[in-house]
Scaffold this motif. Structure first.
Motif, PDB file in Angstrom:
ATOM      1  N   HIS A  68       4.760 -27.604 -11.586  1.00  0.00           N
ATOM      2  CA  HIS A  68       6.156 -27.276 -11.274  1.00  0.00           C
ATOM      3  C   HIS A  68       6.251 -26.028 -10.404  1.00  0.00           C
ATOM      4  CE1 HIS A  68       7.293 -30.137 -14.438  1.00  0.00           C
ATOM      5  NE2 HIS A  68       8.465 -30.156 -13.836  1.00  0.00           N
ATOM      6  N   LEU A  69       5.354 -25.072 -10.630  1.00  0.00           N
ATOM      7  CA  LEU A  69       5.377 -23.815  -9.878  1.00  0.00           C
ATOM      8  C   LEU A  69       4.579 -23.890  -8.579  1.00  0.00           C
ATOM      9  CD1 LEU A  69       4.837 -21.390 -12.888  1.00  0.00           C
ATOM     10  CD2 LEU A  69       6.979 -21.821 -11.681  1.00  0.00           C
ATOM     11  N   ASN A  70       3.900 -25.027  -8.360  1.00  0.00           N
ATOM     12  CA  ASN A  70       3.050 -25.231  -7.184  1.00  0.00           C
ATOM     13  C   ASN A  70       1.905 -24.215  -7.118  1.00  0.00           C
ATOM     14  OD1 ASN A  70       2.362 -26.793  -4.955  1.00  0.00           O
ATOM     15  ND2 ASN A  70       3.375 -25.391  -3.541  1.00  0.00           N
ATOM     16  N   VAL A  71       1.292 -23.971  -8.275  1.00  0.00           N
ATOM     17  CA  VAL A  71       0.114 -23.111  -8.377  1.00  0.00           C
ATOM     18  C   VAL A  71      -0.940 -23.864  -9.187  1.00  0.00           C
ATOM     19  CG1 VAL A  71       1.463 -20.967  -8.233  1.00  0.00           C
ATOM     20  CG2 VAL A  71       0.924 -21.932 -10.472  1.00  0.00           C
ATOM     21  N   SER A  72      -2.121 -23.293  -9.297  1.00  0.00           N
ATOM     22  CA  SER A  72      -3.174 -23.949 -10.071  1.00  0.00           C
ATOM     23  C   SER A  72      -3.025 -23.647 -11.564  1.00  0.00           C
ATOM     24  CB  SER A  72      -4.554 -23.479  -9.592  1.00  0.00           C
ATOM     25  OG  SER A  72      -4.758 -22.133  -9.953  1.00  0.00           O
ATOM     26  N   ALA A  73      -3.573 -24.546 -12.385  1.00  0.00           N
ATOM     27  CA  ALA A  73      -3.559 -24.325 -13.833  1.00  0.00           C
ATOM     28  C   ALA A  73      -4.372 -23.082 -14.178  1.00  0.00           C
ATOM     29  CB  ALA A  73      -4.110 -25.549 -14.553  1.00  0.00           C
ATOM     30  N   LYS A  74      -5.422 -22.816 -13.413  1.00  0.00           N
ATOM     31  CA  LYS A  74      -6.244 -21.614 -13.623  1.00  0.00           C
ATOM     32  C   LYS A  74      -5.402 -20.356 -13.424  1.00  0.00           C
ATOM     33  CE  LYS A  74     -10.179 -19.130 -13.562  1.00  0.00           C
ATOM     34  NZ  LYS A  74      -9.878 -17.947 -14.324  1.00  0.00           N
ATOM     35  N   LEU A  75      -4.531 -20.371 -12.428  1.00  0.00           N
ATOM     36  CA  LEU A  75      -3.674 -19.211 -12.188  1.00  0.00           C
ATOM     37  C   LEU A  75      -2.707 -18.996 -13.345  1.00  0.00           C
ATOM     38  CD1 LEU A  75      -2.881 -16.882 -10.381  1.00  0.00           C
ATOM     39  CD2 LEU A  75      -1.364 -18.442  -9.138  1.00  0.00           C
ATOM     40  N   VAL A  76      -2.129 -20.068 -13.869  1.00  0.00           N
ATOM     41  CA  VAL A  76      -1.241 -19.945 -15.033  1.00  0.00           C
ATOM     42  C   VAL A  76      -2.025 -19.367 -16.204  1.00  0.00           C
ATOM     43  CG1 VAL A  76       0.156 -21.199 -16.723  1.00  0.00           C
ATOM     44  CG2 VAL A  76       0.358 -21.751 -14.290  1.00  0.00           C
ATOM     45  N   SER A  77      -3.244 -19.844 -16.399  1.00  0.00           N
ATOM     46  CA  SER A  77      -4.100 -19.324 -17.462  1.00  0.00           C
ATOM     47  C   SER A  77      -4.377 -17.833 -17.261  1.00  0.00           C
ATOM     48  CB  SER A  77      -5.416 -20.110 -17.489  1.00  0.00           C
ATOM     49  OG  SER A  77      -6.296 -19.561 -18.445  1.00  0.00           O
ATOM     50  N   ASP A  78      -4.657 -17.449 -16.020  1.00  0.00           N
ATOM     51  CA  ASP A  78      -4.904 -16.032 -15.710  1.00  0.00           C
ATOM     52  C   ASP A  78      -3.659 -15.180 -15.963  1.00  0.00           C
ATOM     53  OD1 ASP A  78      -7.515 -16.567 -15.021  1.00  0.00           O
ATOM     54  OD2 ASP A  78      -7.185 -16.425 -12.848  1.00  0.00           O
ATOM     55  N   TRP A  79      -2.489 -15.718 -15.639  1.00  0.00           N
ATOM     56  CA  TRP A  79      -1.248 -14.992 -15.919  1.00  0.00           C
ATOM     57  C   TRP A  79      -1.085 -14.786 -17.416  1.00  0.00           C
ATOM     58  CZ3 TRP A  79       2.496 -18.457 -12.632  1.00  0.00           C
ATOM     59  CH2 TRP A  79       2.392 -18.120 -11.279  1.00  0.00           C
ATOM     60  N   GLU A  80      -1.280 -15.860 -18.163  1.00  0.00           N
ATOM     61  CA  GLU A  80      -1.071 -15.797 -19.612  1.00  0.00           C
ATOM     62  C   GLU A  80      -2.072 -14.876 -20.301  1.00  0.00           C
ATOM     63  OE1 GLU A  80      -0.847 -19.706 -21.301  1.00  0.00           O
ATOM     64  OE2 GLU A  80       1.023 -20.177 -20.250  1.00  0.00           O
ATOM     65  N   LEU A  96      13.765 -18.071 -12.513  1.00  0.00           N
ATOM     66  CA  LEU A  96      14.705 -19.197 -12.575  1.00  0.00           C
ATOM     67  C   LEU A  96      14.432 -20.066 -13.794  1.00  0.00           C
ATOM     68  CD1 LEU A  96      14.874 -20.200  -8.811  1.00  0.00           C
ATOM     69  CD2 LEU A  96      16.733 -19.271 -10.198  1.00  0.00           C
ATOM     70  N   VAL A  97      13.152 -20.317 -14.085  1.00  0.00           N
ATOM     71  CA  VAL A  97      12.810 -21.098 -15.275  1.00  0.00           C
ATOM     72  C   VAL A  97      13.279 -20.366 -16.521  1.00  0.00           C
ATOM     73  CG1 VAL A  97      10.907 -22.007 -16.662  1.00  0.00           C
ATOM     74  CG2 VAL A  97      10.864 -22.288 -14.187  1.00  0.00           C
ATOM     75  N   ARG A  98      13.135 -19.061 -16.525  1.00  0.00           N
ATOM     76  CA  ARG A  98      13.539 -18.267 -17.697  1.00  0.00           C
ATOM     77  C   ARG A  98      15.032 -18.372 -17.953  1.00  0.00           C
ATOM     78  NH1 ARG A  98      11.878 -11.931 -18.463  1.00  0.00           N
ATOM     79  NH2 ARG A  98      11.731 -12.057 -20.706  1.00  0.00           N
ATOM     80  N   THR A  99      15.828 -18.347 -16.883  1.00  0.00           N
ATOM     81  CA  THR A  99      17.283 -18.354 -17.066  1.00  0.00           C
ATOM     82  C   THR A  99      17.884 -19.757 -17.131  1.00  0.00           C
ATOM     83  OG1 THR A  99      17.656 -18.135 -14.689  1.00  0.00           O
ATOM     84  CG2 THR A  99      17.615 -16.103 -15.990  1.00  0.00           C
ATOM     85  N   LYS A 100      17.307 -20.713 -16.390  1.00  0.00           N
ATOM     86  CA  LYS A 100      17.925 -22.031 -16.272  1.00  0.00           C
ATOM     87  C   LYS A 100      17.081 -23.174 -16.806  1.00  0.00           C
ATOM     88  CE  LYS A 100      20.645 -20.687 -12.295  1.00  0.00           C
ATOM     89  NZ  LYS A 100      21.949 -20.785 -12.896  1.00  0.00           N
ATOM     90  N   GLY A 101      15.834 -22.900 -17.164  1.00  0.00           N
ATOM     91  CA  GLY A 101      14.970 -23.948 -17.668  1.00  0.00           C
ATOM     92  C   GLY A 101      14.141 -24.585 -16.569  1.00  0.00           C
ATOM     93  N   LEU A 102      13.119 -25.297 -16.985  1.00  0.00           N
ATOM     94  CA  LEU A 102      12.185 -25.920 -16.057  1.00  0.00           C
ATOM     95  C   LEU A 102      12.858 -26.963 -15.181  1.00  0.00           C
ATOM     96  CD1 LEU A 102       9.203 -25.642 -15.359  1.00  0.00           C
ATOM     97  CD2 LEU A 102       8.725 -27.462 -16.991  1.00  0.00           C
ATOM     98  N   ALA A 103      13.897 -27.590 -15.677  1.00  0.00           N
ATOM     99  CA  ALA A 103      14.607 -28.606 -14.903  1.00  0.00           C
ATOM    100  C   ALA A 103      15.215 -28.032 -13.624  1.00  0.00           C
ATOM    101  CB  ALA A 103      15.692 -29.250 -15.751  1.00  0.00           C
ATOM    102  N   ALA A 104      15.466 -26.733 -13.584  1.00  0.00           N
ATOM    103  CA  ALA A 104      16.065 -26.102 -12.415  1.00  0.00           C
ATOM    104  C   ALA A 104      15.144 -26.126 -11.203  1.00  0.00           C
ATOM    105  CB  ALA A 104      16.462 -24.658 -12.734  1.00  0.00           C
ATOM    106  N   ILE A 105      13.835 -26.209 -11.444  1.00  0.00           N
ATOM    107  CA  ILE A 105      12.910 -26.235 -10.312  1.00  0.00           C
ATOM    108  C   ILE A 105      12.163 -27.553 -10.212  1.00  0.00           C
ATOM    109  CG2 ILE A 105      12.632 -23.736 -10.296  1.00  0.00           C
ATOM    110  CD1 ILE A 105       9.831 -24.203 -11.543  1.00  0.00           C
ATOM    111  N   ALA A 106      12.484 -28.491 -11.088  1.00  0.00           N
ATOM    112  CA  ALA A 106      11.764 -29.774 -11.110  1.00  0.00           C
ATOM    113  C   ALA A 106      12.176 -30.653  -9.948  1.00  0.00           C
ATOM    114  CB  ALA A 106      12.023 -30.498 -12.416  1.00  0.00           C
TER     115      ALA A 106
END
Length: 106
Positions: A68-80, A96-106
């Motif tokens: 959804h964010l157009n990044v790699s899963a490894k990058l999400v893992s590194d962020w977390e 945007l996901v924080r305020t409106k949910g994942l559907a806002a960028i889907a």
């Protein structure tokens, strides 16, 4: 713009009105920049725990969240895990996901 990037519908109306006034010269550029900053979704730094909580709130895996964010899963893992921090467009999308949910960028 198909998806709203405003904090709420009232601010969207305010911003659109300001843009209309600016287009006819009734509002100067400096005031319009201030209006942009006030009306648009705020971007705050997020910790790894914040990002993980956000992803879990949306009930998606790191891979799906990354897609959804157009990044790699490894990058999400590194962020977390705190190895890296999101910035730029990724941070805006997370806001945007924080305020409106994942559907806002889907």
């Amino acid at each position: 713009m198909t998806k709203s990037c405003y904090r709420n519908s009232r601010l969207e109306v305010l911003h659109r009105t300001g843009a209309a006034l600016a287009s006819v010269g009734a509002l100067d550029k400096a005031t319009m920049r201030d209006l942009d900053a006030f009306c648009l979704t705020e971007v705050e730094d997020l910790t790894g725990a914040d990002i993980r909580a956000l992803r879990e709130r949306e009930h998606v895996s790191q891979g799906i969240f990354a897609r959804h964010l157009n990044v790699s899963a490894k990058l999400v893992s590194d962020w977390e895990s705190g190895v890296k921090r999101p910035s730029g467009p990724s941070l805006k999308l997370l806001a945007l996901v924080r305020t409106k949910g994942l559907a806002a960028i889907a």
